[in-house]
Write a protein that holds these residues in place. Structure first.
Motif, PDB file in Angstrom:
ATOM      1  N   ALA A  85      53.304  59.177  53.314  1.00  0.00           N
ATOM      2  CA  ALA A  85      53.915  60.193  51.885  1.00  0.00           C
ATOM      3  C   ALA A  85      53.998  59.412  50.455  1.00  0.00           C
ATOM      4  N   GLY A  86      53.009  58.325  50.203  1.00  0.00           N
ATOM      5  CA  GLY A  86      52.607  57.277  49.023  1.00  0.00           C
ATOM      6  C   GLY A  86      53.612  56.491  48.322  1.00  0.00           C
ATOM      7  N   ILE A  87      54.447  56.716  49.193  1.00  0.00           N
ATOM      8  CA  ILE A  87      56.367  55.433  48.894  1.00  0.00           C
ATOM      9  C   ILE A  87      55.529  54.625  48.510  1.00  0.00           C
ATOM     10  N   CYS A  88      54.985  53.571  49.467  1.00  0.00           N
ATOM     11  CA  CYS A  88      54.499  52.013  49.191  1.00  0.00           C
ATOM     12  C   CYS A  88      53.598  51.761  50.281  1.00  0.00           C
ATOM     13  N   SER A  89      53.556  50.680  50.391  1.00  0.00           N
ATOM     14  CA  SER A  89      51.925  49.731  51.268  1.00  0.00           C
ATOM     15  C   SER A  89      53.278  50.180  52.844  1.00  0.00           C
ATOM     16  N   ARG A  90      52.159  49.894  53.972  1.00  0.00           N
ATOM     17  CA  ARG A  90      53.329  49.794  55.501  1.00  0.00           C
ATOM     18  C   ARG A  90      53.978  47.974  55.374  1.00  0.00           C
ATOM     19  N   ARG A  91      53.794  47.405  54.625  1.00  0.00           N
ATOM     20  CA  ARG A  91      54.120  45.927  54.521  1.00  0.00           C
ATOM     21  C   ARG A  91      55.438  46.510  53.839  1.00  0.00           C
ATOM     22  N   LYS A  92      55.217  46.560  52.744  1.00  0.00           N
ATOM     23  CA  LYS A  92      56.635  46.980  51.591  1.00  0.00           C
ATOM     24  C   LYS A  92      57.753  48.152  52.458  1.00  0.00           C
ATOM     25  N   THR A 138      45.031  45.364  49.718  1.00  0.00           N
ATOM     26  CA  THR A 138      46.036  44.153  48.761  1.00  0.00           C
ATOM     27  C   THR A 138      46.321  43.117  49.538  1.00  0.00           C
ATOM     28  N   HIS A 139      45.757  43.602  51.050  1.00  0.00           N
ATOM     29  CA  HIS A 139      45.740  42.633  52.175  1.00  0.00           C
ATOM     30  C   HIS A 139      44.992  41.479  52.565  1.00  0.00           C
ATOM     31  N   PRO A 140      45.018  39.880  52.468  1.00  0.00           N
ATOM     32  CA  PRO A 140      44.515  38.894  52.509  1.00  0.00           C
ATOM     33  C   PRO A 140      43.194  38.833  53.194  1.00  0.00           C
ATOM     34  N   LYS A 141      43.220  39.914  54.441  1.00  0.00           N
ATOM     35  CA  LYS A 141      42.016  39.646  54.969  1.00  0.00           C
ATOM     36  C   LYS A 141      41.095  40.770  55.020  1.00  0.00           C
ATOM     37  N   HIS A 142      41.624  41.500  53.909  1.00  0.00           N
ATOM     38  CA  HIS A 142      40.218  41.552  53.494  1.00  0.00           C
ATOM     39  C   HIS A 142      39.819  41.907  52.254  1.00  0.00           C
ATOM     40  N   GLU A 143      38.771  40.969  52.320  1.00  0.00           N
ATOM     41  CA  GLU A 143      38.184  40.246  51.353  1.00  0.00           C
ATOM     42  C   GLU A 143      37.382  41.002  50.021  1.00  0.00           C
ATOM     43  N   VAL A 144      38.514  41.310  49.034  1.00  0.00           N
ATOM     44  CA  VAL A 144      37.511  42.743  48.637  1.00  0.00           C
ATOM     45  C   VAL A 144      37.435  41.642  46.757  1.00  0.00           C
ATOM     46  N   TYR A 145      36.209  41.793  45.970  1.00  0.00           N
ATOM     47  CA  TYR A 145      36.007  40.624  45.114  1.00  0.00           C
ATOM     48  C   TYR A 145      36.144  41.995  44.317  1.00  0.00           C
ATOM     49  N   LYS A 146      36.981  40.958  43.055  1.00  0.00           N
ATOM     50  CA  LYS A 146      37.438  41.385  42.082  1.00  0.00           C
ATOM     51  C   LYS A 146      36.721  40.941  41.243  1.00  0.00           C
ATOM     52  N   THR A 147      36.179  41.529  39.921  1.00  0.00           N
ATOM     53  CA  THR A 147      35.449  40.620  38.977  1.00  0.00           C
ATOM     54  C   THR A 147      36.008  40.664  37.700  1.00  0.00           C
ATOM     55  N   TYR A 148      35.975  39.896  36.307  1.00  0.00           N
ATOM     56  CA  TYR A 148      36.676  39.422  35.046  1.00  0.00           C
ATOM     57  C   TYR A 148      35.878  39.333  34.183  1.00  0.00           C
ATOM     58  N   VAL A 149      35.174  39.751  33.228  1.00  0.00           N
ATOM     59  CA  VAL A 149      35.282  39.134  32.185  1.00  0.00           C
ATOM     60  C   VAL A 149      35.849  38.464  31.402  1.00  0.00           C
ATOM     61  N   ALA A 150      35.747  36.525  31.125  1.00  0.00           N
ATOM     62  CA  ALA A 150      37.325  36.277  30.579  1.00  0.00           C
ATOM     63  C   ALA A 150      36.156  35.584  29.231  1.00  0.00           C
ATOM     64  N   LYS A 151      36.862  35.662  27.845  1.00  0.00           N
ATOM     65  CA  LYS A 151      36.711  35.156  26.860  1.00  0.00           C
ATOM     66  C   LYS A 151      37.632  33.628  26.691  1.00  0.00           C
ATOM     67  N   VAL A 152      36.700  32.208  26.986  1.00  0.00           N
ATOM     68  CA  VAL A 152      37.410  31.500  27.321  1.00  0.00           C
ATOM     69  C   VAL A 152      36.799  29.936  26.264  1.00  0.00           C
ATOM     70  N   GLU A 153      38.085  29.148  25.516  1.00  0.00           N
ATOM     71  CA  GLU A 153      37.827  28.513  24.553  1.00  0.00           C
ATOM     72  C   GLU A 153      36.925  27.363  24.686  1.00  0.00           C
ATOM     73  N   GLY A 154      36.218  26.430  24.283  1.00  0.00           N
ATOM     74  CA  GLY A 154      35.172  25.569  24.387  1.00  0.00           C
ATOM     75  C   GLY A 154      33.820  26.111  25.465  1.00  0.00           C
ATOM     76  N   VAL A 155      33.262  24.691  25.480  1.00  0.00           N
ATOM     77  CA  VAL A 155      31.755  25.077  26.472  1.00  0.00           C
ATOM     78  C   VAL A 155      32.676  25.003  28.052  1.00  0.00           C
ATOM     79  N   LEU A 156      31.717  26.038  28.774  1.00  0.00           N
ATOM     80  CA  LEU A 156      31.788  26.273  30.311  1.00  0.00           C
ATOM     81  C   LEU A 156      30.709  25.103  30.726  1.00  0.00           C
ATOM     82  N   SER A 157      30.289  24.354  31.245  1.00  0.00           N
ATOM     83  CA  SER A 157      29.015  22.944  31.213  1.00  0.00           C
ATOM     84  C   SER A 157      29.387  23.621  33.061  1.00  0.00           C
ATOM     85  N   GLY A 158      28.333  23.034  33.324  1.00  0.00           N
ATOM     86  CA  GLY A 158      27.464  23.336  34.286  1.00  0.00           C
ATOM     87  C   GLY A 158      28.274  23.086  35.547  1.00  0.00           C
ATOM     88  N   ALA A 159      28.772  21.469  34.929  1.00  0.00           N
ATOM     89  CA  ALA A 159      29.948  20.621  36.205  1.00  0.00           C
ATOM     90  C   ALA A 159      31.766  21.727  36.635  1.00  0.00           C
TER      91      ALA A 159
END
Length: 234
Positions: free
Chosen positions: A10-17, A122-143
């Motif tokens: 009925a579109g109210i919420c997920s089964r878990r909710k 939203t269930h943890p067993k479903h591995e759906v990648y979410k991709t973000y673009v972040a602007k971060v302070e400083g240098v993101l080194s290889g390490a």
């Protein structure tokens, strides 16, 4: 049909909710409160959730929203701030966000009245990648990038391996694309903080194969048939 599936359809919420609503006594069948999770709904039964009669099988709607900063990922807000519900207010069906984006994070958010799809994404067993673009302070080194790829402790939780690509490195900041499988609260911000880089700007650009593309902030578009079929195949 099981009562939790009926509520989800009925579109109210997920089964878990839906299970939580049932356990809390918020669901009635033919005027009687039900708290047993395994109850079935028969043809002709009248189902109420929070005092409102619902009906399974309504038209399913699927949209992609480009959430601006300062908009709440919620259907309402007691402080009367703008919510994602305001962006889709011209759609007659009541839609719900799939997952969350925090107050200052922009970008792709899927909204739908398909409770089963919400559960899948939203269930943890479903591995759906979410991709973000972040602007971060400083240098993101290889390490540091290598640590993010392996997984970092963000306070009692060690993240799964992430996909990390430095798009631009300047003397005082870096622009980084990062893909994660989980969806912990403020996870990307906490991951960069764990390696010493504070996030200044954060945008979600992709969920699985669904891309934000050129959708303007504060606008939405309906998902294509191919995109809907892809999500249902997960």
């Amino acid at each position: 049909m099981r009562i939790n599936k009926y509520i989800a359809d009925a579109g109210i919420c997920s089964r878990r909710k839906a299970d939580e609503l049932i356990s809390n006594g918020n669901v009635k069948i033919n005027g009687l409160t039900v708290k047993e999770l395994g109850v079935d709904v028969a043809e002709g039964d009248v189902v109420e959730v929070n005092g409102s009669v619902i009906e399974a099988g309504r038209r399913k709607v699927y949209v992609a929203v480009n959430k601006p900063a300062g908009v709440i990922t919620s259907m309402d807000d007691d402080r009367e701030r703008e919510t994602v519900a305001d962006i889709v207010a011209d759609i007659p069906e009541r839609l719900f966000p799939v997952g969350r984006l925090d107050y200052n994070t922009t970008g792709l958010l899927i909204m739908t009245n398909d409770g089963q799809l919400t559960y899948t994404l939203t269930h943890p067993k479903h591995e759906v990648y979410k991709t973000y673009v972040a602007k971060v302070e400083g240098v993101l080194s290889g390490a540091r990038a290598a640590k993010l790829r392996r997984g970092v402790d963000i306070g009692g939780f060690v993240t799964s391996p992430a996909r990390v690509k430095v798009l631009k490195q300047m003397p005082r900041y870096a622009v980084v694309e990062i893909s994660i499988r989980e969806g912990k609260n403020r996870q990307v911000r906490k991951m960069f903080a764990a390696v010493g880089n504070k996030v200044r700007e954060l945008k979600r650009t992709q969920i699985g194969e669904i891309r934000l593309g050129r959708l303007k902030e504060g606008h939405y578009r309906k998902l294509t048939r191919e995109e809907i079929e892809y999500l249902k195949s997960l």
